[in-house]
Design a protein around this motif. Structure first.
Motif, mmCIF file in Angstrom:
data_model
loop_
_atom_site.group_PDB
_atom_site.id
_atom_site.type_symbol
_atom_site.label_atom_id
_atom_site.label_comp_id
_atom_site.label_asym_id
_atom_site.label_seq_id
_atom_site.Cartn_x
_atom_site.Cartn_y
_atom_site.Cartn_z
ATOM 1 N N SER A 1 0.859 -1.186 0.000
ATOM 2 C CA SER A 1 0.000 0.000 0.000
ATOM 3 C C SER A 1 0.891 1.230 0.000
ATOM 4 O O SER A 1 2.103 1.140 0.244
ATOM 5 C CB SER A 1 -0.907 0.015 1.232
ATOM 6 O OG SER A 1 -0.135 0.164 2.405
ATOM 7 N N ASP A 2 0.290 2.385 -0.253
ATOM 8 C CA ASP A 2 1.047 3.638 -0.205
ATOM 9 C C ASP A 2 1.574 3.902 1.207
ATOM 10 O O ASP A 2 2.670 4.434 1.375
ATOM 11 C CB ASP A 2 0.181 4.808 -0.678
ATOM 12 C CG ASP A 2 -0.061 4.779 -2.179
ATOM 13 O OD1 ASP A 2 0.818 4.295 -2.928
ATOM 14 O OD2 ASP A 2 -1.134 5.236 -2.609
ATOM 15 N N SER A 3 0.811 3.521 2.223
ATOM 16 C CA SER A 3 1.253 3.696 3.613
ATOM 17 C C SER A 3 2.493 2.856 3.900
ATOM 18 O O SER A 3 3.436 3.325 4.539
ATOM 19 C CB SER A 3 0.140 3.314 4.580
ATOM 20 O OG SER A 3 -0.928 4.199 4.477
ATOM 21 N N GLU A 4 2.475 1.609 3.427
ATOM 22 C CA GLU A 4 3.657 0.757 3.611
ATOM 23 C C GLU A 4 4.845 1.321 2.846
ATOM 24 O O GLU A 4 5.968 1.307 3.342
ATOM 25 C CB GLU A 4 3.370 -0.675 3.138
ATOM 26 C CG GLU A 4 2.605 -1.494 4.125
ATOM 27 C CD GLU A 4 2.653 -2.983 3.825
ATOM 28 O OE1 GLU A 4 1.981 -3.728 4.544
ATOM 29 O OE2 GLU A 4 3.365 -3.418 2.894
ATOM 30 N N ALA B 1 6.304 4.069 4.896
ATOM 31 C CA ALA B 1 6.986 3.540 6.084
ATOM 32 C C ALA B 1 8.339 2.938 5.709
ATOM 33 O O ALA B 1 9.349 3.173 6.389
ATOM 34 C CB ALA B 1 6.112 2.494 6.767
ATOM 35 N N ARG C 1 4.179 8.944 11.919
ATOM 36 C CA ARG C 1 4.411 8.942 10.479
ATOM 37 C C ARG C 1 3.149 8.515 9.745
ATOM 38 O O ARG C 1 3.133 7.506 9.038
ATOM 39 C CB ARG C 1 5.568 8.005 10.109
ATOM 40 C CG ARG C 1 6.868 8.177 10.864
ATOM 41 C CD ARG C 1 7.505 9.514 10.803
ATOM 42 N NE ARG C 1 7.681 10.027 9.460
ATOM 43 C CZ ARG C 1 7.936 11.297 9.184
ATOM 44 N NH1 ARG C 1 8.037 12.170 10.155
ATOM 45 N NH2 ARG C 1 8.075 11.696 7.955
ATOM 46 N N GLY C 2 2.060 9.254 9.897
ATOM 47 C CA GLY C 2 0.809 8.928 9.215
ATOM 48 C C GLY C 2 0.152 7.695 9.812
ATOM 49 O O GLY C 2 -0.256 7.696 10.968
ATOM 50 N N ASP C 3 0.097 6.621 9.040
ATOM 51 C CA ASP C 3 -0.521 5.376 9.502
ATOM 52 C C ASP C 3 0.415 4.563 10.392
ATOM 53 O O ASP C 3 0.042 3.487 10.862
ATOM 54 C CB ASP C 3 -0.937 4.509 8.306
ATOM 55 C CG ASP C 3 -2.103 5.107 7.548
ATOM 56 O OD1 ASP C 3 -2.789 5.994 8.085
ATOM 57 O OD2 ASP C 3 -2.337 4.675 6.399
ATOM 58 N N TYR C 4 1.635 5.035 10.609
ATOM 59 C CA TYR C 4 2.646 4.302 11.370
ATOM 60 C C TYR C 4 3.223 5.148 12.505
ATOM 61 O O TYR C 4 3.215 6.372 12.443
ATOM 62 C CB TYR C 4 3.801 3.871 10.451
ATOM 63 C CG TYR C 4 3.460 2.682 9.599
ATOM 64 C CD1 TYR C 4 3.821 1.393 9.989
ATOM 65 C CD2 TYR C 4 2.770 2.825 8.408
ATOM 66 C CE1 TYR C 4 3.502 0.293 9.208
ATOM 67 C CE2 TYR C 4 2.443 1.740 7.618
ATOM 68 C CZ TYR C 4 2.812 0.473 8.033
ATOM 69 O OH TYR C 4 2.496 -0.608 7.256
ATOM 70 N N PRO D 1 2.195 -0.149 12.630
ATOM 71 C CA PRO D 1 0.993 0.483 12.069
ATOM 72 C C PRO D 1 -0.037 0.766 13.156
ATOM 73 O O PRO D 1 -0.121 0.045 14.151
ATOM 74 C CB PRO D 1 0.470 -0.551 11.076
ATOM 75 C CG PRO D 1 0.973 -1.850 11.597
ATOM 76 C CD PRO D 1 2.285 -1.563 12.267
ATOM 77 N N HIS E 1 -1.168 -2.932 6.024
ATOM 78 C CA HIS E 1 -0.364 -2.199 7.009
ATOM 79 C C HIS E 1 0.388 -3.195 7.884
ATOM 80 O O HIS E 1 -0.010 -3.458 9.018
ATOM 81 C CB HIS E 1 -1.253 -1.308 7.881
ATOM 82 C CG HIS E 1 -1.979 -0.257 7.124
ATOM 83 N ND1 HIS E 1 -3.205 -0.477 6.542
ATOM 84 C CD2 HIS E 1 -1.634 1.017 6.840
ATOM 85 C CE1 HIS E 1 -3.589 0.631 5.947
ATOM 86 N NE2 HIS E 1 -2.660 1.551 6.099
#
Length: 187
Positions: free
Chosen positions: A80-83, A86, A129-132, A149, A156
């Motif tokens: 994902s963009d979140s990963e 990170a 850091r956003g989702d993390y 996450p 995540h």
């Protein structure tokens, strides 16, 4: 035998009835069939199919699927963009630690010490850091960075890295040194 008639009105308002020829009747019948078929198909497409109660409950409880992740480069381990963000953060910290170690002979013991080392900036010290959330532990001869996450799921995963350049990932629990390696760097 039945006959089909066409009705016409002229400009003076006089109505005239004309018998249709056989060919015209077939054309009229075909045109009527096409119009009826189009109306039927349109009605079918506009009405949603009836869902069973179990399908209705499942669709209400599960969030709609997000867009499919597009890999940013060949071999991209992110899902994902979140990963991706990170993992990119982890790479920056790892590169900064390698540069810091070359310059000072030991690893930085805090993220603040890494500011201006490599591409690490003041803004990157923030562990949110956003989702993390960033976890950072360091001694002069070793460091550990963990990306946890806020919601652990298939999009995540948890990530873990040490000074050996290997990034580990876990989908169902916090990642550690025994988790599967998803990326290796040799700096």
């Amino acid at each position: 035998m039945s006959t089909c008639n066409a009705i016409r009105m002229n400009t003076r308002g006089t109505v005239h009835i004309f018998p249709l020829k056989k060919r015209s009747r077939h054309l009229l019948a075909a045109l009527t069939a096409v119009v009826l078929l189009a109306c039927t198909l349109s009605a079918q497409n506009s009405a949603p199919p009836a869902a069973s109660p179990s399908q209705t409950e499942a669709s209400q409880s599960a969030p709609p699927p997000g867009p499919i992740y597009q890999s940013k480069y060949r071999g991209d381990p992110a899902r994902s963009d979140s990963e991706f963000a990170a993992l990119a953060y982890m790479r920056v910290v790892m590169r900064a630690q390698v540069g810091f170690n070359k310059q000072y002979g030991h690893y930085a013991t805090s993220l603040t010490q890494l500011i201006h080392s490599g591409t690490f900036t003041q803004r990157m010290v923030n562990p949110d850091r956003g989702d993390y959330t960033v976890g950072f532990k360091s001694k002069k001869d070793n460091f550990v960075i963990i990306m946890t996450p806020k919601l652990l799921d298939t999009q995540h995963r948890s990530f873990y890295a040490e000074n050996d350049g290997k990034i580990h990932a876990e989908e169902a629990k916090a990642a550690d040194a025994d988790s599967p390696v998803v990326e290796t760097h040799h700096w």
